[in-house]
Design a protein around this motif. Structure first.
Motif, PDB file in Angstrom:
ATOM      1  N   ASP A   1      57.804  40.623  54.563  1.00  0.00           N
ATOM      2  CA  ASP A   1      56.986  40.913  53.390  1.00  0.00           C
ATOM      3  C   ASP A   1      57.082  39.806  52.342  1.00  0.00           C
ATOM      4  N   TYR A   2      58.257  39.208  52.216  1.00  0.00           N
ATOM      5  CA  TYR A   2      58.367  38.049  51.315  1.00  0.00           C
ATOM      6  C   TYR A   2      57.460  36.920  51.801  1.00  0.00           C
ATOM      7  N   ALA A   3      57.447  36.693  53.122  1.00  0.00           N
ATOM      8  CA  ALA A   3      56.592  35.638  53.682  1.00  0.00           C
ATOM      9  C   ALA A   3      55.114  35.961  53.477  1.00  0.00           C
ATOM     10  N   ILE A   4      54.754  37.223  53.620  1.00  0.00           N
ATOM     11  CA  ILE A   4      53.355  37.636  53.424  1.00  0.00           C
ATOM     12  C   ILE A   4      52.928  37.425  51.980  1.00  0.00           C
ATOM     13  N   ASN A   5      53.781  37.829  51.029  1.00  0.00           N
ATOM     14  CA  ASN A   5      53.451  37.636  49.612  1.00  0.00           C
ATOM     15  C   ASN A   5      53.303  36.155  49.272  1.00  0.00           C
ATOM     16  N   ALA A   6      54.222  35.332  49.801  1.00  0.00           N
ATOM     17  CA  ALA A   6      54.147  33.889  49.541  1.00  0.00           C
ATOM     18  C   ALA A   6      52.893  33.282  50.159  1.00  0.00           C
ATOM     19  N   THR A   7      52.520  33.759  51.349  1.00  0.00           N
ATOM     20  CA  THR A   7      51.319  33.252  52.020  1.00  0.00           C
ATOM     21  C   THR A   7      50.070  33.536  51.204  1.00  0.00           C
ATOM     22  N   LEU A   8      49.990  34.730  50.628  1.00  0.00           N
ATOM     23  CA  LEU A   8      48.823  35.083  49.815  1.00  0.00           C
ATOM     24  C   LEU A   8      48.698  34.161  48.605  1.00  0.00           C
ATOM     25  N   VAL A   9      49.815  33.935  47.906  1.00  0.00           N
ATOM     26  CA  VAL A   9      49.780  33.081  46.716  1.00  0.00           C
ATOM     27  C   VAL A   9      49.474  31.644  47.099  1.00  0.00           C
ATOM     28  N   LEU A  10      50.138  31.140  48.148  1.00  0.00           N
ATOM     29  CA  LEU A  10      49.922  29.758  48.567  1.00  0.00           C
ATOM     30  C   LEU A  10      48.482  29.547  49.020  1.00  0.00           C
ATOM     31  N   SER A  11      47.903  30.518  49.695  1.00  0.00           N
ATOM     32  CA  SER A  11      46.504  30.393  50.129  1.00  0.00           C
ATOM     33  C   SER A  11      45.585  30.201  48.937  1.00  0.00           C
ATOM     34  N   ASN A  12      45.842  30.934  47.867  1.00  0.00           N
ATOM     35  CA  ASN A  12      45.019  30.810  46.672  1.00  0.00           C
ATOM     36  C   ASN A  12      45.149  29.414  46.057  1.00  0.00           C
ATOM     37  N   VAL A  13      46.386  28.906  45.975  1.00  0.00           N
ATOM     38  CA  VAL A  13      46.604  27.565  45.422  1.00  0.00           C
ATOM     39  C   VAL A  13      45.915  26.516  46.285  1.00  0.00           C
ATOM     40  N   ILE A  14      46.002  26.676  47.607  1.00  0.00           N
ATOM     41  CA  ILE A  14      45.379  25.722  48.540  1.00  0.00           C
ATOM     42  C   ILE A  14      43.870  25.669  48.313  1.00  0.00           C
ATOM     43  N   LEU A  15      43.249  26.825  48.231  1.00  0.00           N
ATOM     44  CA  LEU A  15      41.795  26.863  48.048  1.00  0.00           C
ATOM     45  C   LEU A  15      41.384  26.326  46.681  1.00  0.00           C
ATOM     46  N   LYS A  16      42.195  26.595  45.647  1.00  0.00           N
ATOM     47  CA  LYS A  16      41.881  26.060  44.321  1.00  0.00           C
ATOM     48  C   LYS A  16      42.049  24.542  44.293  1.00  0.00           C
ATOM     49  N   LYS A  17      42.868  24.010  45.187  1.00  0.00           N
ATOM     50  CA  LYS A  17      43.031  22.556  45.318  1.00  0.00           C
ATOM     51  C   LYS A  17      41.970  21.949  46.234  1.00  0.00           C
ATOM     52  N   HIS A  18      41.000  22.776  46.654  1.00  0.00           N
ATOM     53  CA  HIS A  18      39.875  22.344  47.492  1.00  0.00           C
ATOM     54  C   HIS A  18      40.304  21.943  48.903  1.00  0.00           C
TER      55      HIS A  18
ATOM     56  N   GLU B   1      39.440  27.302  56.488  1.00  0.00           N
ATOM     57  CA  GLU B   1      38.152  27.107  55.824  1.00  0.00           C
ATOM     58  C   GLU B   1      38.368  27.170  54.319  1.00  0.00           C
ATOM     59  N   LYS B   2      37.364  26.788  53.548  1.00  0.00           N
ATOM     60  CA  LYS B   2      37.447  26.930  52.094  1.00  0.00           C
ATOM     61  C   LYS B   2      36.240  27.681  51.538  1.00  0.00           C
ATOM     62  N   ARG B   3      35.683  28.577  52.340  1.00  0.00           N
ATOM     63  CA  ARG B   3      34.540  29.387  51.898  1.00  0.00           C
ATOM     64  C   ARG B   3      35.013  30.430  50.881  1.00  0.00           C
ATOM     65  N   THR B   4      34.075  31.000  50.168  1.00  0.00           N
ATOM     66  CA  THR B   4      34.406  31.926  49.084  1.00  0.00           C
ATOM     67  C   THR B   4      35.053  33.218  49.590  1.00  0.00           C
ATOM     68  N   SER B   5      34.735  33.602  50.811  1.00  0.00           N
ATOM     69  CA  SER B   5      35.281  34.858  51.353  1.00  0.00           C
ATOM     70  C   SER B   5      36.624  34.667  52.051  1.00  0.00           C
ATOM     71  N   GLN B   6      37.172  33.446  52.029  1.00  0.00           N
ATOM     72  CA  GLN B   6      38.390  33.172  52.787  1.00  0.00           C
ATOM     73  C   GLN B   6      39.586  33.954  52.256  1.00  0.00           C
ATOM     74  N   MET B   7      39.717  34.077  50.925  1.00  0.00           N
ATOM     75  CA  MET B   7      40.854  34.803  50.359  1.00  0.00           C
ATOM     76  C   MET B   7      40.830  36.270  50.745  1.00  0.00           C
ATOM     77  N   GLN B   8      39.649  36.883  50.717  1.00  0.00           N
ATOM     78  CA  GLN B   8      39.543  38.284  51.101  1.00  0.00           C
ATOM     79  C   GLN B   8      39.871  38.476  52.569  1.00  0.00           C
ATOM     80  N   LEU B   9      39.450  37.546  53.407  1.00  0.00           N
ATOM     81  CA  LEU B   9      39.748  37.609  54.836  1.00  0.00           C
ATOM     82  C   LEU B   9      41.250  37.491  55.076  1.00  0.00           C
ATOM     83  N   ILE B  10      41.901  36.567  54.377  1.00  0.00           N
ATOM     84  CA  ILE B  10      43.349  36.403  54.517  1.00  0.00           C
ATOM     85  C   ILE B  10      44.080  37.644  54.024  1.00  0.00           C
ATOM     86  N   LEU B  11      43.629  38.197  52.887  1.00  0.00           N
ATOM     87  CA  LEU B  11      44.260  39.389  52.320  1.00  0.00           C
ATOM     88  C   LEU B  11      44.199  40.565  53.284  1.00  0.00           C
ATOM     89  N   GLU B  12      43.041  40.797  53.891  1.00  0.00           N
ATOM     90  CA  GLU B  12      42.890  41.923  54.811  1.00  0.00           C
ATOM     91  C   GLU B  12      43.773  41.758  56.039  1.00  0.00           C
TER      92      GLU B  12
END
Length: 444
Positions: free
Chosen positions: A262-279, A298-309
């Motif tokens: 769960d720690y790894a999952i939480n970190a993955t969610l946050v890191l994914s957001n930073v990665i996408l914001k860095k383009h 990918e860096k599409r707009t729906s990528q964060m929601q896909l990763i979250l699910e």
């Protein structure tokens, strides 16, 4: 009438007075002059009880209440739950609130006592900290209402069987959301990385200001403008970053209520957001006996929601993780050089050596970062002063395991594999630090 009795409850004060009157009847056996007075006390108790029943059930008025929860709970974080109560009676009321909290918390002592003025509203807030992802069912919100006499209570129920899903820590996601836009990342606990290379994309020519790297001076533009001009660069964009989560038995180890998974999952969610914001492009996959939850970078707009699910549905198992299958899958499906952030855990050097050929194979074509965990309990043993032979023995063993963790870092470095050895509570910051360091140094 039956409905009335189902809603009617006797308060503690009624029982205490009743026991007192019963005691008076017993005493009156020895002192007969108390017998008649005790009957009068009983009549008074019944009279006031009847008056309160009329006030609560016959007099026009009622109580409104509702529980307000987030649309989803954040795993591993304190989540606010609000209770709102409105008094529509023409007299002040005393309430006892019992909220039926989900079974996962094993809390059976939720009692809140509040006094609410006439035609007034009251709000109560409490916090819950889930440690597992999944569905959490709240039961009834029970509100027991008494008049100022406080002999009996009328029960009101609201929000029956309310389900709230628990997702990976989106509270951490919001906390670090601005990190991708600021150059003062050290304010958030991140290291300030000095850029040592120019494997960056050219952005523009600008006037020199104090602090600019003099090695980037554009002499031709300087001659034309008759003032110092420098080339400005930006981080190279659209690089692939994959987060790989080991969901085998080594990640089931608990720390502060959460598993390492769960720690790894939480970190993955946050890191994914930073990665996408860095383009950059963010992707992920999980593995144990087989590779699952594969999301292409990918860096599409729906990528964060896909990763979250996908993160929401990850479940650990107790199998030995197959690094060989992971190596084959990465070689087959990830064709471009990418940053691979692998969350796993190695306790011994022998455990690393069994998987090292596969890790070296992945690192041959990609930039591999291994994220594994310090044992915080061993750290406590190391810091504790030994008082007897047994504690000395425990301290030596703890230091041996800690030294072996550092040997794993050295062994990985020999083969050009980067590593992050971190405590679970510092995982998110440490992996963001490593990603930003790699971006700043231009080594991807």
């Amino acid at each position: 009438m039956w409905k009335l009795f189902k809603q009617l409850y006797l308060n503690n004060l009624f029982f205490y007075l009743g026991i007192g009157i019963l005691a008076c009847f017993i005493v009156s056996y020895f002192f007969p002059m108390l017998y008649n007075a005790t009957w009068y006390l009983l009549y008074v108790l019944l009279l006031f009880t009847g008056i309160e029943i009329v006030l609560l059930f016959a007099v026009k008025g009622s109580v409104e209440g509702h529980r307000i929860t987030p649309e989803k709970l954040s795993n591993g974080d304190e989540n606010e739950i609000h209770i709102h109560i409105k008094n529509k009676y023409t007299f002040p009321i005393y309430t006892r609130i019992i909220d039926e909290i989900p079974l996962q918390f094993q809390l059976r002592n939720f009692n809140v006592y509040r006094k609410i003025k006439t035609q007034d509203k009251d709000q109560y807030k409490y916090f819950i900290r889930p440690t597992e992802r999944g569905e959490y069912f709240f039961g009834n919100l029970n509100v027991y209402v008494s008049s100022p006499l406080r002999l009996v209570a009328k029960r009101y129920t609201f929000n029956n069987n309310q389900m709230v899903p628990t997702y990976p820590s989106y509270i951490q996601l919001r906390k670090y959301d601005l990190m991708a836009f600021t150059n003062n990342l050290f304010q958030f606990g991140l290291k300030k990385i000095r850029k040592i290379g120019n494997t960056l994309e050219f952005e523009q020519i600008k006037e020199y200001i104090q602090g600019d790297d003099i090695r980037t001076i554009n002499w031709k533009a300087t001659a034309k403008k008759n003032q110092l001009m420098v080339n400005q660069f930006q981080d190279e964009k659209s690089q692939n970053v994959y987060m790989v989560i080991d969901k085998g038995r080594v990640m089931k180890m608990p720390f502060n209520g959460l598993s390492l998974l769960d720690y790894a999952i939480n970190a993955t969610l946050v890191l994914s957001n930073v990665i996408l914001k860095k383009h950059d492009k963010a992707g992920m996959l999980t593995f144990s006996k087989k590779v699952e939850n594969r999301i292409a970078a990918e860096k599409r707009t729906s990528q964060m929601q896909l990763i979250l699910e996908n993160l929401y549905n990850i479940k650990t198992d107790y199998f030995e993780s197959d690094f060989g299958r992971l190596y084959v899958d990465i070689k087959k499906n990830i064709n471009h050089r990418s940053l691979i952030v692998l969350y796993t855990n190695f306790e011994t050097l022998d455990g690393l050596h069994r998987q090292l050929p596969y890790l070296k194979g992945i690192a041959k074509n990609h930039l591999l970062v291994i994220v594994f965990f310090k044992n915080s309990e061993l750290k406590e043993l190391q810091d504790k002063k030994a008082k007897n032979v047994q504690e000395i023995y425990d301290k030596v063993i703890a230091e041996k395991f800690d030294f072996e963790k550092r040997l794993i870092v050295t062994e990985l470095r020999k083969y050009g594999i980067y590593s992050v050895l971190t405590q679970p509570e510092h995982l998110t910051l440490d992996v963001i630090n490593k990603y930003l360091e790699i971006k700043a140094r231009g080594i991807l």
